[in-house]
Design a protein around this motif. Structure first.
Motif, PDB file in Angstrom:
ATOM      1  N   ALA A  47       0.846  -1.194   0.000  1.00 43.46           N
ATOM      2  CA  ALA A  47       0.000   0.000   0.000  1.00 43.46           C
ATOM      3  C   ALA A  47       0.883   1.246   0.000  1.00 43.46           C
ATOM      4  CB  ALA A  47      -0.904   0.006   1.231  1.00 43.46           C
ATOM      5  N   SER A  48       0.340   2.358  -0.496  1.00 41.72           N
ATOM      6  CA  SER A  48       1.111   3.601  -0.504  1.00 41.72           C
ATOM      7  C   SER A  48       0.176   4.785  -0.362  1.00 41.72           C
ATOM      8  CB  SER A  48       1.926   3.734  -1.792  1.00 41.72           C
ATOM      9  OG  SER A  48       1.091   4.026  -2.890  1.00 41.72           O
ATOM     10  N   VAL A  49       0.729   5.894   0.136  1.00 43.11           N
ATOM     11  CA  VAL A  49      -0.011   7.147   0.211  1.00 43.11           C
ATOM     12  C   VAL A  49       1.007   8.283   0.071  1.00 43.11           C
ATOM     13  CG1 VAL A  49       0.121   7.254   2.754  1.00 43.11           C
ATOM     14  CG2 VAL A  49      -1.646   8.534   1.543  1.00 43.11           C
ATOM     15  N   ARG A  50       0.684   9.274  -0.777  1.00 47.69           N
ATOM     16  CA  ARG A  50       1.535  10.448  -0.904  1.00 47.69           C
ATOM     17  C   ARG A  50       1.456  11.261   0.371  1.00 47.69           C
ATOM     18  NH1 ARG A  50       1.195  12.498  -6.215  1.00 47.69           N
ATOM     19  NH2 ARG A  50       1.366  14.687  -5.620  1.00 47.69           N
ATOM     20  N   VAL A  51       2.605  11.649   0.894  1.00 45.67           N
ATOM     21  CA  VAL A  51       2.617  12.381   2.158  1.00 45.67           C
ATOM     22  C   VAL A  51       3.241  13.764   2.034  1.00 45.67           C
ATOM     23  CG1 VAL A  51       2.595  10.307   3.584  1.00 45.67           C
ATOM     24  CG2 VAL A  51       4.787  11.258   2.863  1.00 45.67           C
ATOM     25  N   LEU A  52       4.065  14.002   1.000  1.00 42.34           N
ATOM     26  CA  LEU A  52       4.713  15.307   0.904  1.00 42.34           C
ATOM     27  C   LEU A  52       5.180  15.549  -0.527  1.00 42.34           C
ATOM     28  CD1 LEU A  52       5.889  17.849   2.337  1.00 42.34           C
ATOM     29  CD2 LEU A  52       8.018  16.544   2.626  1.00 42.34           C
ATOM     30  N   ASP A  53       4.815  16.707  -1.100  1.00 41.14           N
ATOM     31  CA  ASP A  53       5.383  17.179  -2.355  1.00 41.14           C
ATOM     32  C   ASP A  53       6.393  18.266  -1.996  1.00 41.14           C
ATOM     33  OD1 ASP A  53       3.847  15.443  -3.765  1.00 41.14           O
ATOM     34  OD2 ASP A  53       2.572  16.949  -4.715  1.00 41.14           O
ATOM     35  N   PRO A 111       7.574  26.244 -14.027  1.00 43.07           N
ATOM     36  CA  PRO A 111       6.925  25.838 -12.769  1.00 43.07           C
ATOM     37  C   PRO A 111       7.973  25.427 -11.723  1.00 43.07           C
ATOM     38  CG  PRO A 111       6.957  23.993 -14.263  1.00 43.07           C
ATOM     39  CD  PRO A 111       7.611  25.140 -15.006  1.00 43.07           C
ATOM     40  N   THR A 112       7.482  25.184 -10.509  1.00 47.57           N
ATOM     41  CA  THR A 112       8.341  24.675  -9.435  1.00 47.57           C
ATOM     42  C   THR A 112       8.365  23.155  -9.491  1.00 47.57           C
ATOM     43  OG1 THR A 112       7.833  26.542  -7.989  1.00 47.57           O
ATOM     44  CG2 THR A 112       8.659  24.533  -6.943  1.00 47.57           C
ATOM     45  N   PRO A 113       9.544  22.551  -9.705  1.00 46.81           N
ATOM     46  CA  PRO A 113       9.599  21.084  -9.656  1.00 46.81           C
ATOM     47  C   PRO A 113       9.462  20.608  -8.212  1.00 46.81           C
ATOM     48  CG  PRO A 113      11.793  21.986 -10.009  1.00 46.81           C
ATOM     49  CD  PRO A 113      10.847  23.152 -10.014  1.00 46.81           C
ATOM     50  N   VAL A 114       8.562  19.678  -7.979  1.00 42.25           N
ATOM     51  CA  VAL A 114       8.368  19.143  -6.633  1.00 42.25           C
ATOM     52  C   VAL A 114       8.653  17.648  -6.652  1.00 42.25           C
ATOM     53  CG1 VAL A 114       6.733  20.909  -5.926  1.00 42.25           C
ATOM     54  CG2 VAL A 114       5.892  18.813  -6.976  1.00 42.25           C
ATOM     55  N   TYR A 115       9.256  17.184  -5.581  1.00 42.35           N
ATOM     56  CA  TYR A 115       9.578  15.762  -5.481  1.00 42.35           C
ATOM     57  C   TYR A 115       8.527  15.086  -4.610  1.00 42.35           C
ATOM     58  CZ  TYR A 115      12.275  11.497  -5.289  1.00 42.35           C
ATOM     59  OH  TYR A 115      12.675  10.193  -5.433  1.00 42.35           O
ATOM     60  N   PRO A 116       7.878  14.024  -5.122  1.00 44.48           N
ATOM     61  CA  PRO A 116       6.770  13.400  -4.389  1.00 44.48           C
ATOM     62  C   PRO A 116       7.257  12.312  -3.432  1.00 44.48           C
ATOM     63  CG  PRO A 116       6.940  12.430  -6.566  1.00 44.48           C
ATOM     64  CD  PRO A 116       8.045  13.430  -6.470  1.00 44.48           C
ATOM     65  N   HIS A 117       7.039  12.510  -2.168  1.00 41.50           N
ATOM     66  CA  HIS A 117       7.382  11.499  -1.168  1.00 41.50           C
ATOM     67  C   HIS A 117       6.125  10.719  -0.796  1.00 41.50           C
ATOM     68  CE1 HIS A 117      11.397  13.207  -0.345  1.00 41.50           C
ATOM     69  NE2 HIS A 117      10.805  14.380  -0.508  1.00 41.50           N
ATOM     70  N   SER A 118       6.172   9.401  -0.940  1.00 40.48           N
ATOM     71  CA  SER A 118       5.066   8.535  -0.530  1.00 40.48           C
ATOM     72  C   SER A 118       5.539   7.569   0.543  1.00 40.48           C
ATOM     73  CB  SER A 118       4.527   7.741  -1.725  1.00 40.48           C
ATOM     74  OG  SER A 118       3.858   8.577  -2.634  1.00 40.48           O
ATOM     75  N   LEU A 119       4.623   7.174   1.406  1.00 41.41           N
ATOM     76  CA  LEU A 119       4.912   6.144   2.394  1.00 41.41           C
ATOM     77  C   LEU A 119       4.402   4.821   1.870  1.00 41.41           C
ATOM     78  CD1 LEU A 119       5.969   5.674   5.372  1.00 41.41           C
ATOM     79  CD2 LEU A 119       3.545   5.643   6.021  1.00 41.41           C
ATOM     80  N   THR A 157       3.368  23.890 -10.571  1.00 46.64           N
ATOM     81  CA  THR A 157       4.337  22.868 -10.164  1.00 46.64           C
ATOM     82  C   THR A 157       4.525  21.845 -11.269  1.00 46.64           C
ATOM     83  OG1 THR A 157       2.672  21.442  -9.128  1.00 46.64           O
ATOM     84  CG2 THR A 157       3.707  23.121  -7.735  1.00 46.64           C
ATOM     85  N   TRP A 158       5.619  21.106 -11.176  1.00 46.88           N
ATOM     86  CA  TRP A 158       5.903  20.052 -12.152  1.00 46.88           C
ATOM     87  C   TRP A 158       6.207  18.750 -11.433  1.00 46.88           C
ATOM     88  CZ3 TRP A 158      10.083  16.826 -12.743  1.00 46.88           C
ATOM     89  CH2 TRP A 158      10.073  16.020 -13.904  1.00 46.88           C
ATOM     90  N   LEU A 159       5.636  17.664 -11.970  1.00 44.33           N
ATOM     91  CA  LEU A 159       5.911  16.308 -11.524  1.00 44.33           C
ATOM     92  C   LEU A 159       6.014  15.423 -12.758  1.00 44.33           C
ATOM     93  CD1 LEU A 159       3.346  15.926  -8.613  1.00 44.33           C
ATOM     94  CD2 LEU A 159       5.805  15.655  -8.361  1.00 44.33           C
ATOM     95  N   PRO A 160       6.770  14.332 -12.700  1.00 40.93           N
ATOM     96  CA  PRO A 160       6.767  13.399 -13.837  1.00 40.93           C
ATOM     97  C   PRO A 160       5.367  12.825 -14.046  1.00 40.93           C
ATOM     98  CG  PRO A 160       8.562  12.913 -12.315  1.00 40.93           C
ATOM     99  CD  PRO A 160       7.682  13.902 -11.641  1.00 40.93           C
ATOM    100  N   THR A 161       5.066  12.438 -15.277  1.00 41.64           N
ATOM    101  CA  THR A 161       3.738  11.903 -15.589  1.00 41.64           C
ATOM    102  C   THR A 161       3.481  10.588 -14.885  1.00 41.64           C
ATOM    103  OG1 THR A 161       4.650  10.852 -17.563  1.00 41.64           O
ATOM    104  CG2 THR A 161       3.671  13.048 -17.821  1.00 41.64           C
ATOM    105  N   TRP A 162       4.551   9.864 -14.518  1.00 43.61           N
ATOM    106  CA  TRP A 162       4.360   8.556 -13.888  1.00 43.61           C
ATOM    107  C   TRP A 162       4.072   8.637 -12.397  1.00 43.61           C
ATOM    108  CZ3 TRP A 162       8.127   8.526 -10.259  1.00 43.61           C
ATOM    109  CH2 TRP A 162       9.359   9.134 -10.563  1.00 43.61           C
ATOM    110  N   THR A 163       4.105   9.826 -11.827  1.00 50.15           N
ATOM    111  CA  THR A 163       3.882   9.959 -10.389  1.00 50.15           C
ATOM    112  C   THR A 163       2.483   9.537 -10.023  1.00 50.15           C
ATOM    113  OG1 THR A 163       5.429  11.797 -10.277  1.00 50.15           O
ATOM    114  CG2 THR A 163       3.891  11.556  -8.442  1.00 50.15           C
ATOM    115  N   SER A 164       2.372   8.671  -9.026  1.00 48.69           N
ATOM    116  CA  SER A 164       1.056   8.186  -8.596  1.00 48.69           C
ATOM    117  C   SER A 164       0.252   9.322  -7.998  1.00 48.69           C
ATOM    118  CB  SER A 164       1.224   7.070  -7.552  1.00 48.69           C
ATOM    119  OG  SER A 164       1.881   5.971  -8.116  1.00 48.69           O
ATOM    120  N   PRO A 165      -1.023   9.429  -8.315  1.00 46.85           N
ATOM    121  CA  PRO A 165      -1.855  10.487  -7.736  1.00 46.85           C
ATOM    122  C   PRO A 165      -2.032  10.263  -6.242  1.00 46.85           C
ATOM    123  CG  PRO A 165      -3.223   8.938  -8.922  1.00 46.85           C
ATOM    124  CD  PRO A 165      -1.802   8.544  -9.222  1.00 46.85           C
ATOM    125  N   HIS A 166      -2.313  11.340  -5.538  1.00 49.76           N
ATOM    126  CA  HIS A 166      -2.533  11.266  -4.082  1.00 49.76           C
ATOM    127  C   HIS A 166      -3.824  10.495  -3.800  1.00 49.76           C
ATOM    128  CE1 HIS A 166      -2.709  12.216   0.090  1.00 49.76           C
ATOM    129  NE2 HIS A 166      -3.742  13.016  -0.023  1.00 49.76           N
TER     130      HIS A 166
END
Length: 314
Positions: free
Chosen positions: A155-161, A264-272, A305-314
């Motif tokens: 399981a995963s959940v986005r916790v911080l961009d 845009p601002t590139p943001v790095y997606p942290h998921s747990l 903001t910018w994220l890669p297209t493969w980033t899982s949605p929150h």
């Protein structure tokens, strides 16, 4: 190897006598002798010699002793790992000064009664294997890298961009800027040693380069953040990216600048990530804490903001 025989061997060493060891272990002396004899057959060596003052270790026995004690300690750690409520919550973070480590520090301050182990694994496949085996309870990762769907039991959940910032030395041409756009970074050398090909953060920076035409150099050995800061401070032609929540300390005479990136601002997606069947009692507390203390957009990105297209949605 029979751990009870190893435990008996250590008891004889500590007691100095077979009879005293038998008493300590609530066994007969004959049972102790049989266990030692079986262990010696397994190892193919003699471990003790009989002496007037008791049992003395042979050369082979002395060589085996530290390994025997480590075997017993490992067995105890293995037992502790599956005793409910007795083992620490084990969480993987990418870097000791990064955002995920900061989230865990906040969790520890809010939950001082939770026994916690924080470790660092490099590759996502290693982290996933550790989650599935129970070696760790959770991991902070960027989820959804191309060709890497999560297994159904994870399981995963986005916790911080986390927004990226530009870090420069005082003589860099952009050092005086209050903010810089991604377009303004084209043609500048962004030095980031330590990017490991095939990792999810490697895929992130590959996509960032491809979309905006940036120049990211990952050449040279990675001597750690202190060496990176020294080089950036002394080299006007180099800059690097740092997460907004990365904790950095440098000498005052370095004169480093942390500059926000826009348009845009590139943001790095942290998921747990965690195993759906993980029973550790502190894991729900960690997820609840993160949900209450972090905010993530409900879409993969916003116009700013910018994220890669493969980033899982929150």
């Amino acid at each position: 190897m029979d751990l009870e025989a190893v435990r008996t061997f250590a008891a004889v060493v500590d007691a100095g006598q077979f009879q005293k060891a038998a008493t300590d272990l609530s066994l007969t002396q004959q049972a102790v002798s049989k266990r030692i004899a079986a262990l010696e057959r397994d190892l193919g060596v003699r471990l003790f010699t009989r002496a007037p003052r008791g049992a003395e270790l042979t050369i082979d026995g002395r060589a085996f002793l530290p390994h025997a004690r480590e075997l017993l300690r490992a067995a105890e750690r293995a037992l502790a790992s599956v005793r409910p409520g007795s083992r620490p919550l084990r969480v993987d973070v990418i870097a000791s000064r990064g955002a995920a480590a900061g989230l865990m520090r906040d969790f520890h301050r809010a939950n001082p009664g939770v026994d916690l182990d924080v470790l660092m694994l490099v590759e996502i496949e290693t982290a996933l294997a550790a989650i599935r085996s129970g070696a760790i309870d959770a991991s902070f990762r960027a989820v959804g890298a191309p060709g890497r769907p999560l297994p159904e039991d994870i399981a995963s959940v986005r916790v911080l961009d986390e927004p990226l910032q530009l870090l420069t030395g005082p003589a860099h041409v952009l050092a005086g800027a209050r903010r810089v756009s991604l377009a303004e970074l084209v043609g500048h050398r962004i030095w980031m040693p330590g990017i490991v090909p095939g990792t999810e953060w490697g895929a992130y920076y590959d996509d960032l380069v491809a979309e905006f035409g940036l120049t990211i150099e990952a050449t040279g050995p990675n001597f750690g953040s202190d060496a990176l800061l020294d080089t950036i401070a002394d080299t006007p032609a180099l800059a690097t990216f740092m997460g907004e929540h990365t904790r950095l300390i440098w000498p005052a005479d370095h004169g480093l600048r942390r500059i926000p990136i826009t348009d845009p601002t590139p943001v790095y997606p942290h998921s747990l990530l965690w195993h759906r069947d993980n029973p550790h009692p502190a894991l729900p507390a960690l997820r609840t804490h993160l949900a209450a203390t972090t905010t993530v957009p409900t879409t993969s990105s916003t116009p700013d903001t910018w994220l890669p297209t493969w980033t899982s949605p929150h």
